[in-house]
Every structure is written in structure tokens, then in C-alpha cells.
Design a protein around this motif. Structure first.
Motif, short mmCIF file in Angstrom:
data_model
loop_
_atom_site.label_atom_id
_atom_site.label_comp_id
_atom_site.label_asym_id
_atom_site.label_seq_id
_atom_site.Cartn_x
_atom_site.Cartn_y
_atom_site.Cartn_z
N GLN A 101 -8.68 4.57 12.56
CA GLN A 101 -7.29 4.80 12.17
C GLN A 101 -7.18 5.60 10.87
O GLN A 101 -6.36 5.32 10.01
N ASP A 211 -9.36 -0.56 8.96
CA ASP A 211 -8.25 0.33 9.29
C ASP A 211 -7.88 1.07 8.00
O ASP A 211 -7.23 0.52 7.13
N SER A 213 -5.83 3.43 7.47
CA SER A 213 -4.41 3.68 7.27
C SER A 213 -3.71 2.44 6.71
O SER A 213 -2.64 2.53 6.13
N ASP A 214 -4.34 1.28 6.85
CA ASP A 214 -3.72 0.03 6.41
C ASP A 214 -3.68 -0.09 4.90
O ASP A 214 -2.66 -0.43 4.33
N THR A 217 -1.07 2.19 3.18
CA THR A 217 0.32 1.73 3.18
C THR A 217 0.44 0.30 2.70
O THR A 217 1.54 -0.18 2.44
N ARG A 219 0.20 -2.50 4.26
CA ARG A 219 1.05 -3.36 5.11
C ARG A 219 0.60 -4.81 5.04
O ARG A 219 1.41 -5.71 4.79
N GLN A 220 -0.69 -5.06 5.27
CA GLN A 220 -1.15 -6.45 5.29
C GLN A 220 -1.13 -7.06 3.90
O GLN A 220 -0.91 -8.25 3.73
N TRP A 221 -1.40 -6.24 2.90
CA TRP A 221 -1.31 -6.71 1.51
C TRP A 221 0.10 -7.25 1.25
O TRP A 221 0.27 -8.37 0.77
N GLN A 223 2.46 -8.04 3.47
CA GLN A 223 2.80 -9.13 4.37
C GLN A 223 2.25 -10.45 3.87
O GLN A 223 2.92 -11.49 3.94
N ASN A 279 -5.99 -11.64 -0.47
CA ASN A 279 -6.01 -10.17 -0.49
C ASN A 279 -7.23 -9.64 -1.23
O ASN A 279 -7.91 -8.72 -0.77
N TYR A 283 -10.07 -7.29 0.49
CA TYR A 283 -10.25 -5.90 0.10
C TYR A 283 -11.48 -5.70 -0.80
O TYR A 283 -11.98 -4.59 -0.90
#
Length: 365
Positions: A101, A211, A213-214, A217, A219-221, A223, A279, A283
Motif C-alpha cells: 500500500q 501499510d 499509506s497508514d 495518514t 488513521r490507526q494512530w 483511531q 501506538n 510503530y
């Protein structure tokens, strides 16, 4: 050895008068070389006809790698996966992740052995220009003045040997393997473009994929930060980390004199702390150098926090101002982090220091 340098995963592949490049990958229980199938010939070869060699640096002697079996061979899609017996380099091989991705325009780098100089590998800076998710392939082009058109030779000739080279995206000083080189576009290497295939072709051999792309952006961070912890989760934290909770709560009673508000802030902090810890753990595995730098930055502030920001106060406002100033200093130190994370990381660190008494506030009697 330079930490996390993609050149350390580059190998030379020879088979029945064909020569190419490959990239080392660590599986769950064994090791592999991912390469272009055409480097091995039009049909799957016997392992005794394959030679895989590795250098410790571009001028060192080649060392042979023992081949166990050919796990995958697809000439049409032009990829092969070779299982190898590779000892003593576990740490080296677990220092990068496989990724999918990714996006067009991402800057990348690949290392390989050109046929015109197959005695040493060479880096090539590039960027992705287009992708095909349905066919698990993508196209890249050389950058920074690089070209395959040299000395009046066709680009195809100059680029020979680079097939099978591992293609890496470098993000926050961390390499991510996204695929391998297949071939230049046309005999002339039109526009210095190269066709590549992605790691999706071999995904069944590996459990972990990032991913890319994640994190861009977040997103999961985001969320995870927004997820509200249940009462049971908060109570479980208070029970298992009772000393941390007691110290945090004691400091908050200095900061916030109204008890209901103090209780509300403490619950919010525990929720934030648990989300951020998840997180950071996640990461840190995907971007080890980035979060290692974060931990180093934080450790450098510890003595200053104890001396300059910890206070015995008459009014709660004094402690609030000290905490605010510390958080601002933290954010300024973390300007190398993705922008959306700086506020969260600084808040997380303040909460951790309060719970560990690195940052201490007391009331004057």
C-alpha cells in the motif's frame, strides 16, 4: 555495519550463465532470497546450478550462501523465492519490514549488481511513478541525474544484472522492502523506467506487512487515541499499576483542586496513556530508528525535568504553568516526528513522568 542500511541485504545471483541480483528476507523460521525468475532461466533450475553470494561491503570478498530449495518460481510474473541456510545474521535481517500500500511519487532506493561491473553492488536512487495493485506490480524511474544510457550502450545492456534487486522505500530512516526489479522498459531503457513486482507475490510466507499509506495518514494512530477505554480497562490499570496511578493522582490533586475535575482528568490521562503506549509499541516495531530517537530525546530531558520543572507550590496555577512549559519544550524537541504525533507524544510523556515522579508537584504546607 550501518544500522538499517538496505545495501546489507543485497546478493548476487548466478545460474546457468544468467546473472542477476537478489534481496535477503527473514521469514518466521528460515531465510530467503527474493529475485527475478529470469535470472534463473526460463524453467525452474536445480539448486546445484544456482549460486548466491553476498558481500559485507561493496569491496569485500564474496561469500557463498547455501541453498535449500526453490520455494517459488513464476517465469511469467518474473519472480522467484529461494530458501537458504543463512546463519549468524539474524539481527541484520530482522531490521527491516516488508511493506505494501505504498504510493506513487514515493522516493525509493535499490541496490544491485550491473552486468558491466558485477564485482560490486551499487545504489540507484529512484521514485515510484505508477502502480497496479491488481497485478501486484509497479513502475519506477531513476532520479538525481541517474541514467542507463551510458557510453552509447543500450540501457538494456547497462542495466543487465540489476534484475532481482530489492526495492526499498526509506521512511524516517527506516527501510521497507516493497518489491524487486524485473526489467527496464524497452531495449533503450525508455525514460530510465523499470518494471517491478511487489512483495504481495510472496505474502503467504510472511506474517508481518506494514501499510505505508497508514502511517502517512495516521488513521490507526488517531483511531486508537479516540477509542474510549471501558471502566474495566481503567480499573485493571489502576490495580496492576497501582503505584503509578497513586503518584499520578497525587500530582493531579495539586494541579486540579476541584476533586470531581481531578478525577475526570485522571481517567482521561489513563485512557490517553494506554492508547499512546499501544501506538508507540506498534510503530516502534515498524519505525525503530524514529522511535529510538524519540526515546533518546526524552532521556536527555530527565534531569532538567527533575530540577527545573518539578515544584513545591502555593497555588495550583504555578504547577500548571510549569507543566505547560515542559510540554512546549517537548514538542519543540520532537519536530522531526510526524506532525500529527507531536502533541500526543508530548502528552504521553508528561503523564508518564507524573506517574513515575520524574515530574513532581507538591503543595507547600
Amino acid at each position: 555495519m550501518t544500522y538499517n542500511d538496505p545495501e546489507k541485504y543485497c546478493v548476487r545471483v548466478k545460474c546457468n550463465d544468467n546473472i542477476g541480483s537478489g534481496v535477503l528476507i527473514a521469514g518466521e523460521t528460515t531465510f530467503y532470497v527474493f529475485t527475478a525468475a529470469h535470472c534463473l532461466g526460463k524453467e525452474e533450475p536445480k539448486i546445484e546450478n544456482i549460486s548466491i553470494e553476498k558481500q559485507n561491503d561493496y569491496k569485500s570478498e564474496f561469500e557463498n550462501i547455501k541453498i535449500v530449495k526453490v520455494s517459488e518460481f513464476d517465469y511469467d510474473k518474473d519472480f522467484a523465492l529461494i530458501e537458504i541456510d543463512f546463519e549468524g545474521e539474524d539481527k541484520l535481517l530482522y531490521q527491516y519490514n516488508l511493506a505494501h500500500q505504498f504510493m506513487a511519487d514515493d522516493n525509493i532506493k535499490f541496490y544491485g549488481y550491473q552486468g558491466v561491473n558485477d564485482g560490486e553492488y551499487r545504489p540507484f536512487p529512484s521514485k515510484i511513478i505508477t502502480t497496479s495493485d491488481s497485478n501486484h506490480c509497479f513502475k519506477i524511474t531513476l532520479t538525481e541525474g541517474e541514467t542507463f544510457q551510458q557510453a552509447a550502450e543500450d540501457g538494456h545492456f547497462v542495466a543487465s544484472g540489476l534484475s532481482g534487486s530489492g526495492v526499498f522505500i526509506i521512511r524516517y530512516n527506516t527501510p521497507f522492502l516493497i518489491g524487486i526489479l524485473n526489467s527496464v522498459v524497452t531495449e533503450k531503457a525508455w525514460n530510465n523506467d523499470i518494471n517491478c513486482c511487489s512483495v504481495n507475490h510472496i505474502k503467504k510466507y510472511f506474517n508481518s506487512y506494514v501499510d505505508l499509506s497508514d502511517f502517512e495518514t495516521l488513521r490507526q494512530w488517531e483511531q486508537n487515541i479516540k477509542r474510549i477505554r471501558t471502566t474495566n480497562e481503567i480499573e485493571a490499570f489502576e490495580k496492576t499499576e497501582s503505584d503509578f496511578f497513586k503518584k499520578l493522582y497525587r500530582k493531579n490533586k495539586v494541579l486540579y483542586t476541584e476533586i470531581d475535575y481531578c478525577n475526570e482528568v485522571t481517567v482521561d490521562q489513563i485512557n490517553k496513556y494506554l492508547s499512546m503506549k499501544e501506538n508507540i509499541d506498534r510503530y516502534s516495531n515498524e519505525y525503530p530508528i524514529l522511535f529510538s530517537d524519540f526515546k533518546i530525546s526524552v532521556s536527555k530531558l530527565v534531569n532538567q525535568v527533575k530540577r527545573q520543572y518539578s515544584l513545591s507550590v502555593d497555588k495550583s496555577n504555578e504547577a500548571i504553568i510549569s507543566q505547560r512549559d515542559l510540554q512546549n519544550e517537548l514538542k519543540s524537541m520532537l519536530d522531526y516526528m510526524p506532525k500529527n504525533t507531536m502533541q500526543d507524544l508530548s502528552e504521553y510523556q508528561i503523564i508518564e513522568w507524573l506517574g513515575m515522579c520524574t515530574l513532581n508537584f507538591t503543595k507547600n504546607d
